[in-house]
Scaffold this motif. Structure first.
Motif, PDB file in Angstrom:
ATOM      1  N   LEU A 166       0.846  -1.196   0.000  1.00 30.32           N
ATOM      2  CA  LEU A 166       0.000   0.000   0.000  1.00 30.32           C
ATOM      3  C   LEU A 166       0.874   1.236   0.000  1.00 30.32           C
ATOM      4  N   LEU A 167       0.734   2.043  -1.040  1.00 32.95           N
ATOM      5  CA  LEU A 167       1.460   3.300  -1.135  1.00 32.95           C
ATOM      6  C   LEU A 167       0.417   4.419  -1.007  1.00 32.95           C
ATOM      7  N   ILE A 168       0.468   5.149   0.095  1.00 35.20           N
ATOM      8  CA  ILE A 168      -0.510   6.224   0.317  1.00 35.20           C
ATOM      9  C   ILE A 168       0.190   7.562   0.152  1.00 35.20           C
ATOM     10  N   ALA A 169      -0.475   8.495  -0.500  1.00 34.21           N
ATOM     11  CA  ALA A 169       0.156   9.788  -0.758  1.00 34.21           C
ATOM     12  C   ALA A 169      -0.885  10.896  -0.799  1.00 34.21           C
ATOM     13  N   SER A 170      -0.573  11.990  -0.106  1.00 32.40           N
ATOM     14  CA  SER A 170      -1.359  13.212  -0.245  1.00 32.40           C
ATOM     15  C   SER A 170      -0.392  14.316  -0.674  1.00 32.40           C
ATOM     16  N   PRO A 171       0.009  14.273  -1.955  1.00 33.49           N
ATOM     17  CA  PRO A 171       0.978  15.260  -2.444  1.00 33.49           C
ATOM     18  C   PRO A 171       0.309  16.626  -2.572  1.00 33.49           C
ATOM     19  N   PRO A 172       1.111  17.680  -2.717  1.00 34.28           N
ATOM     20  CA  PRO A 172       0.499  18.988  -3.002  1.00 34.28           C
ATOM     21  C   PRO A 172      -0.273  18.915  -4.320  1.00 34.28           C
ATOM     22  N   TYR A 173      -1.524  19.440  -4.326  1.00 36.65           N
ATOM     23  CA  TYR A 173      -2.269  19.396  -5.595  1.00 36.65           C
ATOM     24  C   TYR A 173      -3.031  20.692  -5.869  1.00 36.65           C
ATOM     25  N   VAL A 174      -2.627  21.777  -5.194  1.00 38.16           N
ATOM     26  CA  VAL A 174      -3.225  23.088  -5.483  1.00 38.16           C
ATOM     27  C   VAL A 174      -2.486  23.708  -6.674  1.00 38.16           C
ATOM     28  N   PRO A 175      -3.206  24.080  -7.749  1.00 34.18           N
ATOM     29  CA  PRO A 175      -2.528  24.764  -8.862  1.00 34.18           C
ATOM     30  C   PRO A 175      -1.849  26.048  -8.373  1.00 34.18           C
ATOM     31  N   SER A 176      -0.682  26.351  -8.928  1.00 28.84           N
ATOM     32  CA  SER A 176       0.092  27.513  -8.467  1.00 28.84           C
ATOM     33  C   SER A 176      -0.747  28.786  -8.421  1.00 28.84           C
ATOM     34  N   ASP A 177      -1.590  28.997  -9.449  1.00 31.07           N
ATOM     35  CA  ASP A 177      -2.401  30.221  -9.512  1.00 31.07           C
ATOM     36  C   ASP A 177      -3.454  30.292  -8.412  1.00 31.07           C
ATOM     37  N   SER A 178      -3.771  29.142  -7.791  1.00 26.48           N
ATOM     38  CA  SER A 178      -4.822  29.107  -6.768  1.00 26.48           C
ATOM     39  C   SER A 178      -4.283  29.184  -5.340  1.00 26.48           C
ATOM     40  N   VAL A 179      -2.960  29.106  -5.181  1.00 23.11           N
ATOM     41  CA  VAL A 179      -2.381  29.133  -3.825  1.00 23.11           C
ATOM     42  C   VAL A 179      -2.774  30.424  -3.103  1.00 23.11           C
ATOM     43  N   GLY A 180      -2.802  31.525  -3.852  1.00 27.13           N
ATOM     44  CA  GLY A 180      -3.164  32.812  -3.260  1.00 27.13           C
ATOM     45  C   GLY A 180      -4.600  32.889  -2.768  1.00 27.13           C
ATOM     46  N   LEU A 181      -5.432  31.943  -3.195  1.00 25.96           N
ATOM     47  CA  LEU A 181      -6.839  31.918  -2.781  1.00 25.96           C
ATOM     48  C   LEU A 181      -7.058  31.069  -1.533  1.00 25.96           C
ATOM     49  N   LEU A 182      -6.009  30.381  -1.081  1.00 20.77           N
ATOM     50  CA  LEU A 182      -6.140  29.539   0.113  1.00 20.77           C
ATOM     51  C   LEU A 182      -6.370  30.397   1.356  1.00 20.77           C
ATOM     52  N   PRO A 183      -6.966  29.832   2.417  1.00 21.35           N
ATOM     53  CA  PRO A 183      -7.114  30.576   3.661  1.00 21.35           C
ATOM     54  C   PRO A 183      -5.739  31.021   4.170  1.00 21.35           C
ATOM     55  N   PRO A 184      -5.671  32.192   4.828  1.00 18.39           N
ATOM     56  CA  PRO A 184      -4.383  32.699   5.314  1.00 18.39           C
ATOM     57  C   PRO A 184      -3.632  31.701   6.205  1.00 18.39           C
ATOM     58  N   GLU A 185      -4.362  30.922   6.983  1.00 21.53           N
ATOM     59  CA  GLU A 185      -3.692  29.944   7.869  1.00 21.53           C
ATOM     60  C   GLU A 185      -2.793  29.010   7.063  1.00 21.53           C
TER      61      GLU A 185
END
Length: 265
Positions: A166-185
């Motif tokens: 079992l290989l489990i992965a939660s890699p980064p998957y936010v498009p670069s242009d959308s990072v700025g839309l993430l919550p400030p935290e």
């Protein structure tokens, strides 16, 4: 009334609420129960009011019923990832012997810890992350596991090749242009490498998938967390890598995962 929990400090609740904390009462109780002195309460309250993630302030996060160490500056495990863990636990329980598990892009090691706890029998657990602070947390959260520091598969021992059930992965998957839309935290206090997945968000996901066939055991499974919008492209990448892929998800948790299986040969 008898047996009721003491009400959190009203002044602390009011200050947290004024700072925009929606769950001010619960947060106040967590701060009061975690801090050891009134001075620590004051410091933790100021850090939270300044916008730091609650988990960084407390020094721990709850994930799948476990309390896990979370240092400042490290990615905080998300509730939605519990869906992927549920899928992985079901697959692991169906395996004979001791499952070999690899938690890639492991962060705090939350996924590996929750999977190991859910299987309820010994597992051979490996975890890897690029971020030294994350690796430090993972080593505390995964006693007895093999935690490796480096880029994806690069730090893993060669003896693990072809053995991972079992290989489990939660890699980064936010498009670069959308990072700025993430919550400030997230945007201000979590590492960019744990969030930014490149142009379409799938740069690291594709690398995880491309490398997986070399490490999976025959019939082994890769479980990747992604978004509903990116699921088809993620599944296609898995099929191109020679794996059989299916998309699964949970509306309740707003969670999507691609489960890709290596051929039995």
């Amino acid at each position: 009334m008898p047996g009721q929990e003491p009400v959190a400090d009203p002044d602390l609740v009011a200050r947290l609420r004024a700072a925009g904390c929606v769950f001010a009462e619960e947060e106040a109780e967590l701060i009061l129960s975690t801090a050891r002195t009134p001075g620590e309460v004051a410091i933790m309250a100021e850090r939270r009011i300044s916008g730091q993630p609650l988990e960084h302030v407390l020094g721990w996060a709850e994930f799948c019923g476990l309390r896990l160490v979370v240092e400042p500056g490290v990615f905080v495990p998300r509730p939605r990832t519990a869906f992927l863990i549920g899928q992985a636990v079901a697959l692991a329980r169906a395996l004979p012997g001791t499952p070999v598990v690899l938690d890639l892009c492991c962060g705090t090691g939350a996924m590996g810890a929750a999977l190991a706890a859910g299987v309820e029998r010994p597992v051979e657990l490996h975890a890897a992350d690029l971020d030294p602070a994350a690796v430090r947390c993972a080593r505390r959260n995964l006693p007895g596991a093999h935690v490796h520091e480096g880029d994806l598969y690069e730090p893993l021992p060669a003896a693990l090749r072809g053995r991972v059930d079992l290989l489990i992965a939660s890699p980064p998957y936010v498009p670069s242009d959308s990072v700025g839309l993430l919550p400030p935290e997230a945007r201000l206090y979590e590492p960019l490498t744990a969030l930014d997945g490149g142009g379409d968000g799938l740069d690291v996901v594709r690398r995880v998938i491309a490398g997986a066939p070399g490490w999976l055991a025959p019939g082994g499974h890769l479980l990747v967390e992604t978004s509903e919008r990116q699921a088809a492209a993620t599944a296609l990448a898995a099929e191109r890598a020679g794996l059989t892929a299916r998309v699964t998800g949970s509306d309740d948790l707003d969670a999507t995962a691609v489960i890709a299986t290596a051929p039995h040969h």
